[in-house]
Scaffold this active site. Structure first.
Site, PDB file in Angstrom:
ATOM      1  CB  SER A 148     -62.482  15.074  17.210  1.00  0.00           C
ATOM      2  OG  SER A 148     -62.221  13.923  17.971  1.00  0.00           O
ATOM      3  CG  ASP A 176     -69.305  14.020  17.446  1.00  0.00           C
ATOM      4  OD1 ASP A 176     -70.234  14.154  18.264  1.00  0.00           O
ATOM      5  OD2 ASP A 176     -68.835  12.918  17.135  1.00  0.00           O
ATOM      6  CG  HIS A 237     -65.944  11.561  15.499  1.00  0.00           C
ATOM      7  ND1 HIS A 237     -66.500  12.306  16.519  1.00  0.00           N
ATOM      8  CD2 HIS A 237     -64.583  11.705  15.636  1.00  0.00           C
ATOM      9  CE1 HIS A 237     -65.549  12.868  17.228  1.00  0.00           C
ATOM     10  NE2 HIS A 237     -64.374  12.532  16.714  1.00  0.00           N
TER      11      HIS A 237
END
Length: 317
Positions: A148, A176, A237
């Site tokens: 992230s 991600d 996620h």
């Protein structure tokens, strides 16, 4: 082309609130908060925390063939879920030294501010790595794995190393990478060219994650937006690091087939295209890669539950 609508509302709001990179840089008020960054040594008996001092860390990593730095995402920490899942698996690799950046006091506040501080954090980490390299560390031995916001910290760190040393770190794996507020300039985010090899795993693209291909190889499990067994975007996620942890332990679990789109993959229109293993080249990156790197977008299917990898069954339409 990246959609302006992704970037502009976020940047406009940051400008209004005084949270843009340029505004914060002009105020020169990052020193204090960036001092809160720590680097943990991940061990089988728990994490050992260090300040970002290259001479001390060089002693910690002495003799390691590969140095992996794990970088957590928003509202996480070096003791959080991602590091706890990936770290123990990496510890089983011989001659690896595993570190984890703890930015919980920097990217653990509201998201708009955190997305800007991710860039400052990346520059700080990159300067630290440049000092290590100037102190004798081989940049090819350095691997950054970020989730992230941590993906963008890794990308900026890679840029900073190249800017300061003229050399590149060996590899970045972006799990991600965060999408909101990162649709504009590449200066503050991960991009191909930030390391010798940039691998991106998209599991919630277009929502919490970044949708567009931005690496040398971009892997899109199950199309890269929603994952089997997940009902919430936060679950999608997080699957990126769950898949990656499994890929380290079982390198042949996640082959992907090169294809232009998920739709073509499902139609069987890519059956003769190249196949690459997600995370597979990790094993021999610092010596000689064990497969030819063919850039592009790669697709595969996974199971709903662990073990997620389907092997070669996962690349059948």
């Amino acid at each position: 082309m990246l959609r302006d609508s992704v970037a502009n509302p976020c940047e406009s709001m940051k400008n209004i609130l005084g949270l843009s990179y340029e505004q914060i840089q002009a105020r020169q008020n990052t020193t204090g908060i960036l001092e809160a960054l720590n680097l943990d040594e991940v061990t089988a008996n728990g994490n050992v925390k260090y300040n970002l001092t290259p001479h001390r860390i060089n002693r910690v990593v002495k003799g390691a063939e590969t140095i992996v730095i794990l970088i957590h995402g928003f509202l996480e920490s070096s003791d959080g879920s991602m590091v706890s899942a990936v770290g123990p698996t990496l510890l089983k690799k011989p001659r690896y030294k595993i570190l984890a950046l703890d930015g919980s006091k920097v990217i653990g506040i509201e998201y708009l501010r955190s997305s800007t501080y991710a860039r400052f954090s990346g520059e700080k980490l990159g300067s630290f790595l440049a000092d290590m390299i100037n102190d004798g560390q081989d940049p090819a031995s350095i691997v950054l794995v970020g989730h992230s916001l941590g993906s963008h910290i890794a990308g900026v760190a890679g840029k900073q190393v190249k800017r300061l040393t003229g050399r590149q770190i060996g590899r970045i794996t972006a799990l991600d990478p965060a999408g909101p507020c990162f649709g504009g300039s590449v200066d503050g985010r991960i991009d191909r060219g930030d390391a010798d090899y940039v691998e991106v795993i998209h599991t919630n693209g277009g929502a919490l994650g970044f949708k567009e291909p931005i690496g040398d190889r971009d892997f899109y499990p199950n199309g890269g937006r929603g994952q089997p067994g997940c009902a919430l975007a936060t679950c999608d996620h997080s699957r990126a690091w769950l898949y990656y942890a499994e890929a380290i332990a079982e390198p042949h679990n996640f082959p992907g087939r090169r294809c232009d789109s998920w739709e073509k993959f499902k139609e069987g229109g890519c059956s003769r295209n190249a196949v690459a293993y997600m995370g597979m080249s990790f094993v021999s990156l610092t010596t000689t890669t064990n497969q030819t790197i063919i850039p592009g977008t790669y697709f595969f299917r996974t199971a709903r539950d662990t073990p997620f990898g389907l092997g070669l069954q996962g690349i059948k339409p």
